[in-house]
Motif scaffolding. Structure first.
Motif, mmCIF file in Angstrom:
data_model
loop_
_atom_site.group_PDB
_atom_site.id
_atom_site.type_symbol
_atom_site.label_atom_id
_atom_site.label_comp_id
_atom_site.label_asym_id
_atom_site.label_seq_id
_atom_site.Cartn_x
_atom_site.Cartn_y
_atom_site.Cartn_z
ATOM 1 N N VAL A 36 16.300 -14.474 18.480
ATOM 2 C CA VAL A 36 16.093 -13.474 17.377
ATOM 3 C C VAL A 36 14.761 -12.923 17.232
ATOM 4 C CG1 VAL A 36 16.586 -12.959 15.230
ATOM 5 C CG2 VAL A 36 18.260 -14.470 16.272
ATOM 6 N N ALA A 37 14.625 -11.612 17.516
ATOM 7 C CA ALA A 37 13.455 -10.799 17.220
ATOM 8 C C ALA A 37 12.974 -10.424 15.961
ATOM 9 C CB ALA A 37 13.049 -9.827 18.375
ATOM 10 N N ALA A 38 12.091 -10.406 15.425
ATOM 11 C CA ALA A 38 11.660 -10.176 14.203
ATOM 12 C C ALA A 38 10.931 -8.846 14.471
ATOM 13 C CB ALA A 38 10.786 -11.147 13.399
ATOM 14 N N ASP A 39 11.453 -7.644 14.473
ATOM 15 C CA ASP A 39 10.734 -6.494 14.706
ATOM 16 C C ASP A 39 9.888 -6.336 15.996
ATOM 17 O OD1 ASP A 39 9.442 -3.780 14.196
ATOM 18 O OD2 ASP A 39 9.835 -4.209 12.122
ATOM 19 N N GLY A 40 8.638 -6.290 16.053
ATOM 20 C CA GLY A 40 7.879 -6.006 17.121
ATOM 21 C C GLY A 40 7.770 -7.493 18.121
ATOM 22 N N GLY A 41 8.341 -8.532 17.515
ATOM 23 C CA GLY A 41 8.403 -9.699 18.505
ATOM 24 C C GLY A 41 9.481 -9.445 19.795
ATOM 25 N N ALA A 42 10.218 -8.347 19.523
ATOM 26 C CA ALA A 42 11.273 -8.008 20.710
ATOM 27 C C ALA A 42 10.481 -7.618 21.875
ATOM 28 C CB ALA A 42 11.950 -6.991 20.409
ATOM 29 N N ALA A 43 9.173 -7.362 21.853
ATOM 30 C CA ALA A 43 8.357 -7.228 23.055
ATOM 31 C C ALA A 43 8.229 -8.244 23.641
ATOM 32 C CB ALA A 43 7.127 -6.347 22.883
ATOM 33 N N LEU A 44 8.056 -9.473 23.047
ATOM 34 C CA LEU A 44 7.565 -10.537 23.905
ATOM 35 C C LEU A 44 8.765 -11.193 24.528
ATOM 36 C CD1 LEU A 44 5.810 -13.081 24.649
ATOM 37 C CD2 LEU A 44 6.409 -13.941 22.220
ATOM 38 N N CYS A 45 10.039 -10.990 23.754
ATOM 39 C CA CYS A 45 11.222 -11.393 24.209
ATOM 40 C C CYS A 45 11.675 -10.537 25.592
ATOM 41 C CB CYS A 45 12.566 -11.063 23.268
ATOM 42 S SG CYS A 45 12.301 -11.843 21.775
ATOM 43 N N LEU A 46 11.307 -9.369 25.547
ATOM 44 C CA LEU A 46 11.618 -8.713 26.937
ATOM 45 C C LEU A 46 10.691 -8.874 28.101
ATOM 46 C CD1 LEU A 46 12.309 -5.152 25.267
ATOM 47 C CD2 LEU A 46 14.008 -6.743 26.159
ATOM 48 N N SER A 47 9.373 -9.126 27.463
ATOM 49 C CA SER A 47 8.360 -9.670 28.687
ATOM 50 C C SER A 47 8.768 -11.142 29.221
ATOM 51 C CB SER A 47 6.867 -9.655 28.001
ATOM 52 O OG SER A 47 6.778 -10.807 27.305
ATOM 53 N N ALA A 48 9.470 -11.971 28.460
ATOM 54 C CA ALA A 48 9.904 -13.232 28.825
ATOM 55 C C ALA A 48 11.382 -13.248 29.679
ATOM 56 C CB ALA A 48 9.814 -14.135 27.808
ATOM 57 N N ARG A 49 11.821 -12.104 29.615
ATOM 58 C CA ARG A 49 13.101 -11.833 30.263
ATOM 59 C C ARG A 49 14.287 -12.648 29.484
ATOM 60 N NH1 ARG A 49 13.207 -8.927 34.828
ATOM 61 N NH2 ARG A 49 11.105 -8.785 35.997
ATOM 62 N N ALA A 50 14.082 -12.962 27.835
ATOM 63 C CA ALA A 50 15.148 -13.724 27.078
ATOM 64 C C ALA A 50 16.256 -12.788 26.334
ATOM 65 C CB ALA A 50 14.307 -14.228 25.952
ATOM 66 N N GLU A 51 17.365 -12.949 26.766
ATOM 67 C CA GLU A 51 18.120 -12.274 25.933
ATOM 68 C C GLU A 51 18.137 -12.207 24.405
ATOM 69 O OE1 GLU A 51 23.021 -11.749 25.670
ATOM 70 O OE2 GLU A 51 22.433 -13.450 27.077
ATOM 71 N N ILE A 52 18.225 -11.062 23.962
ATOM 72 C CA ILE A 52 17.849 -11.006 22.291
ATOM 73 C C ILE A 52 19.070 -10.967 21.691
ATOM 74 C CG2 ILE A 52 16.889 -9.442 20.621
ATOM 75 C CD1 ILE A 52 14.998 -8.603 22.476
ATOM 76 N N ALA A 53 19.499 -11.847 20.874
ATOM 77 C CA ALA A 53 20.846 -11.826 20.250
ATOM 78 C C ALA A 53 20.792 -10.555 18.891
ATOM 79 C CB ALA A 53 21.402 -13.149 19.216
ATOM 80 N N ALA A 54 19.712 -10.538 18.360
ATOM 81 C CA ALA A 54 19.468 -9.456 17.512
ATOM 82 C C ALA A 54 18.003 -9.244 17.050
ATOM 83 C CB ALA A 54 20.047 -10.050 16.137
ATOM 84 N N VAL A 55 17.637 -7.969 16.789
ATOM 85 C CA VAL A 55 16.521 -7.611 16.320
ATOM 86 C C VAL A 55 16.240 -7.185 14.961
ATOM 87 C CG1 VAL A 55 16.637 -5.502 17.415
ATOM 88 C CG2 VAL A 55 14.279 -6.283 16.777
ATOM 89 N N ILE A 56 15.709 -7.964 14.175
ATOM 90 C CA ILE A 56 15.819 -7.746 12.638
ATOM 91 C C ILE A 56 14.559 -7.206 12.091
ATOM 92 C CG2 ILE A 56 16.400 -8.734 10.224
ATOM 93 C CD1 ILE A 56 17.957 -10.756 12.036
ATOM 94 N N GLY A 57 14.481 -6.409 10.982
ATOM 95 C CA GLY A 57 13.041 -6.006 10.648
ATOM 96 C C GLY A 57 13.270 -4.346 9.876
ATOM 97 N N ASP A 58 12.181 -3.961 9.611
ATOM 98 C CA ASP A 58 12.046 -2.624 9.180
ATOM 99 C C ASP A 58 11.703 -1.693 10.286
ATOM 100 O OD1 ASP A 58 9.228 -2.896 9.597
ATOM 101 O OD2 ASP A 58 8.620 -3.052 7.408
ATOM 102 N N PHE A 59 11.401 -2.130 11.510
ATOM 103 C CA PHE A 59 11.208 -1.342 12.649
ATOM 104 C C PHE A 59 10.098 -0.327 12.659
ATOM 105 C CE2 PHE A 59 15.999 -1.412 14.260
ATOM 106 C CZ PHE A 59 16.003 -2.868 14.164
ATOM 107 N N ASP A 60 9.186 -0.874 11.899
ATOM 108 C CA ASP A 60 7.821 -0.024 11.800
ATOM 109 C C ASP A 60 7.088 -0.394 12.888
ATOM 110 O OD1 ASP A 60 6.955 -2.471 10.713
ATOM 111 O OD2 ASP A 60 6.117 -1.518 8.962
ATOM 112 N N SER A 61 6.979 -1.644 13.552
ATOM 113 C CA SER A 61 6.227 -2.182 14.654
ATOM 114 C C SER A 61 6.929 -2.410 16.061
ATOM 115 C CB SER A 61 5.560 -3.435 14.044
ATOM 116 O OG SER A 61 6.646 -4.548 13.980
ATOM 117 N N ILE A 62 7.855 -1.932 16.466
ATOM 118 C CA ILE A 62 8.691 -1.931 17.493
ATOM 119 C C ILE A 62 8.801 -0.550 18.202
ATOM 120 C CG2 ILE A 62 11.159 -1.743 16.410
ATOM 121 C CD1 ILE A 62 11.943 -3.441 18.652
ATOM 122 N N SER A 63 8.511 -0.398 19.309
ATOM 123 C CA SER A 63 8.429 1.111 19.899
ATOM 124 C C SER A 63 9.986 1.450 20.296
ATOM 125 C CB SER A 63 7.720 0.997 21.200
ATOM 126 O OG SER A 63 8.223 0.133 22.280
ATOM 127 N N ALA A 64 10.021 2.711 20.482
ATOM 128 C CA ALA A 64 11.282 3.304 21.022
ATOM 129 C C ALA A 64 11.675 2.811 22.140
ATOM 130 C CB ALA A 64 11.222 4.802 20.760
#
Length: 230
Positions: A36-64
């Motif tokens: 699970v990614a907390a907002d901008g942590g999704a970038a690390l998940c994608l770089s590690a090729r990890a499947e993300i079950a959910a991304v949760i947050g206010d979405f102010d630190s994750i890019s489009a």
């Protein structure tokens, strides 16, 4: 009470945008395979090729661009600004244990806010992974397979007392509190047993103990704290 977004019968890896590497994430996923990614942590998940079950947050630190790589049904935007992204995600994961990657190191205010959340939600068992150490809210009681000379640090988030066996400096009879007595850099004599009277002590241990802590904190019958009243 907040309704969970992620349900898992096994430990869950929660990823933040702090100081962590793809190797750290992979190490966590071997023990907690749901990611699970907390907002901008999704970038690390994608770089590690990890499947993300959910991304949760206010979405102010994750890019489009990052969001576009995650299926829309896995986007969970929580717009309130009272809590941090770590807290937003932590309280919406129903799992035996959460392993937090990318929440130690980096900005000190973020790190302090994470420690606050551990104390505020003691029923949400969580272990944070750092470069050299792991941190968790100490459970009511725990036995640790320590080696002689290894560091055991205790930091109170509020007034708390406890009992120890196997520490160079026993904690029996000590009144810990943030502005008076803390327990930095105690040492193990060998295996260590700890117990505490309230959910107010942070436990800071060598990173090598991560698998052992997962094994001790995850079982349904492991001693755990209830939610705080109110």
């Amino acid at each position: 009470m907040t309704d969970p977004i992620v349900h898992s019968e096994t430990p869950v890896t929660l990823v933040g945008a702090g100081d962590a590497t793809p190797e750290d994430l992979q190490n966590s996923l071997t023990l907690a395979p749901t990611c699970v990614a907390a907002d901008g942590g999704a970038a690390l998940c994608l770089s590690a090729r990890a499947e993300i079950a959910a991304v949760i947050g206010d979405f102010d630190s994750i890019s489009a661009e990052t969001l576009a790589q995650i299926p829309p049904e896995r986007h969970f935007e929580i717009t309130e600004q009272v809590s941090t992204d770590f807290e937003k995600a932590l309280i919406r994961i129903a799992a035996p244990l959460v392993l937090g990657v990318g929440f130690l190191g980096g900005r000190i205010d973020h790190q302090l806010a994470v420690f606050h959340a551990l104390s505020a939600f003691p029923e949400r068992r969580c272990l944070l992974l750092g470069h050299e150490e792991v941190v968790c809210l100490a459970p009511p009681r725990i036995e640790l397979p320590m080696q002689p000379g290894e560091r055991v640090s205790l930091f109170p988030m509020a007034a708390v007392t406890g009992h120890s066996e196997g520490l160079h400096w026993p904690i029996e009879g000590l009144d810990f509190a943030p502005a008076s007595r803390i327990g930095t850099s105690n040492r193990a004599l060998g295996p260590v047993s700890l117990s505490f009277g309230s959910p107010d002590m942070l436990l800071i241990l060598p990173r090598r103990l991560m698998p052992a802590l997962v094994a001790r904190l995850s079982p349904p019958d492991a001693a755990r704290w209830p939610a705080r009243a109110g």
